[in-house]
Design a protein around this motif. Structure first.
Motif, PDB file in Angstrom:
ATOM      1  N   ILE A   1       0.862  -1.186   0.000  1.00 53.75           N
ATOM      2  CA  ILE A   1       0.000   0.000   0.000  1.00 53.75           C
ATOM      3  C   ILE A   1       0.900   1.239   0.000  1.00 53.75           C
ATOM      4  CG2 ILE A   1      -1.744   1.321   1.256  1.00 53.75           C
ATOM      5  CD1 ILE A   1      -2.683  -1.367   2.500  1.00 53.75           C
ATOM      6  N   PRO A   2       0.738   2.134  -0.968  1.00 52.07           N
ATOM      7  CA  PRO A   2       1.557   3.347  -0.975  1.00 52.07           C
ATOM      8  C   PRO A   2       1.295   4.194   0.269  1.00 52.07           C
ATOM      9  CG  PRO A   2       0.398   3.074  -3.066  1.00 52.07           C
ATOM     10  CD  PRO A   2      -0.168   2.070  -2.119  1.00 52.07           C
ATOM     11  N   VAL A   3       2.378   4.750   0.823  1.00 51.94           N
ATOM     12  CA  VAL A   3       2.278   5.610   2.005  1.00 51.94           C
ATOM     13  C   VAL A   3       2.874   6.976   1.664  1.00 51.94           C
ATOM     14  CG1 VAL A   3       3.004   5.959   4.399  1.00 51.94           C
ATOM     15  CG2 VAL A   3       2.418   3.656   3.593  1.00 51.94           C
ATOM     16  N   LEU A   4       2.054   8.008   1.860  1.00 49.74           N
ATOM     17  CA  LEU A   4       2.484   9.385   1.680  1.00 49.74           C
ATOM     18  C   LEU A   4       2.644  10.004   3.065  1.00 49.74           C
ATOM     19  CD1 LEU A   4       2.994  11.927  -0.075  1.00 49.74           C
ATOM     20  CD2 LEU A   4       0.521  12.338   0.020  1.00 49.74           C
ATOM     21  N   ALA A   5       3.863  10.326   3.448  1.00 51.85           N
ATOM     22  CA  ALA A   5       4.109  10.966   4.738  1.00 51.85           C
ATOM     23  C   ALA A   5       3.674  12.419   4.657  1.00 51.85           C
ATOM     24  CB  ALA A   5       5.586  10.881   5.095  1.00 51.85           C
ATOM     25  N   ALA A   6       2.881  12.848   5.633  1.00 55.49           N
ATOM     26  CA  ALA A   6       2.464  14.251   5.739  1.00 55.49           C
ATOM     27  C   ALA A   6       3.077  14.781   7.028  1.00 55.49           C
ATOM     28  CB  ALA A   6       0.949  14.353   5.772  1.00 55.49           C
TER      29      ALA A   6
ATOM     30  N   GLY B   1      10.016   3.571   4.844  1.00 55.09           N
ATOM     31  CA  GLY B   1       9.176   2.852   3.891  1.00 55.09           C
ATOM     32  C   GLY B   1       8.114   3.698   3.215  1.00 55.09           C
ATOM     33  N   CYS B   2       8.074   4.993   3.529  1.00 54.30           N
ATOM     34  CA  CYS B   2       7.118   5.873   2.855  1.00 54.30           C
ATOM     35  C   CYS B   2       7.521   6.007   1.384  1.00 54.30           C
ATOM     36  CB  CYS B   2       7.090   7.252   3.506  1.00 54.30           C
ATOM     37  SG  CYS B   2       6.536   7.245   5.223  1.00 54.30           S
TER      38      CYS B   2
END
Length: 119
Positions: A76-81, A97-98
């Motif tokens: 699952i793609p992870v976008l760090a905010a 891993g983001c």
């Protein structure tokens, strides 16, 4: 319909993210912290996760490492905010891993571009 899980400990930011996702045409799932977020990711299998980094209980870095170690969520793609903006902090997001990061505050256009690149 594309489902996005927003893992964010600030209620006001979670609410804004839900409105943005709905405006763009996505379905929003929310979580208040990293621990709950990992549980929801396993249960819901979202198409993308927008991950706050600075959270109580489990940081976004740790939550991402947990997700990457689980066969059900590792792709699952992870976008760090994050409010962190130093290159070393942003590199730490990638190392955890983001797939990408976005620095708060951000615009709807910036967020949309990042999301579209990841899904």
């Amino acid at each position: 319909m594309i489902n996005i899980l927003a893992i964010e400990n600030h209620a006001d930011i979670r609410e804004i993210l839900v409105k943005i996702f709905n405006l763009i045409g996505f379905t929003a799932i929310t979580s208040r912290n990293g621990k709950e977020g990992v549980e929801k990711a396993v249960a819901e299998k979202p198409d993308l996760i927008v991950m706050d980094i600075m959270m109580p209980e489990i940081s976004g870095w740790e939550a991402t490492r947990i997700l990457r170690g689980n066969p059900q969520t590792k792709y699952i793609p992870v976008l760090a905010a994050t409010v962190l903006f130093r290159p070393s902090d942003l590199q730490r997001c990638i190392t955890a891993g983001c797939n990408d990061y976005i620095v708060k505050p951000f615009t709807v256009r910036q967020l949309r571009r990042k999301i579209e690149r990841l899904i």
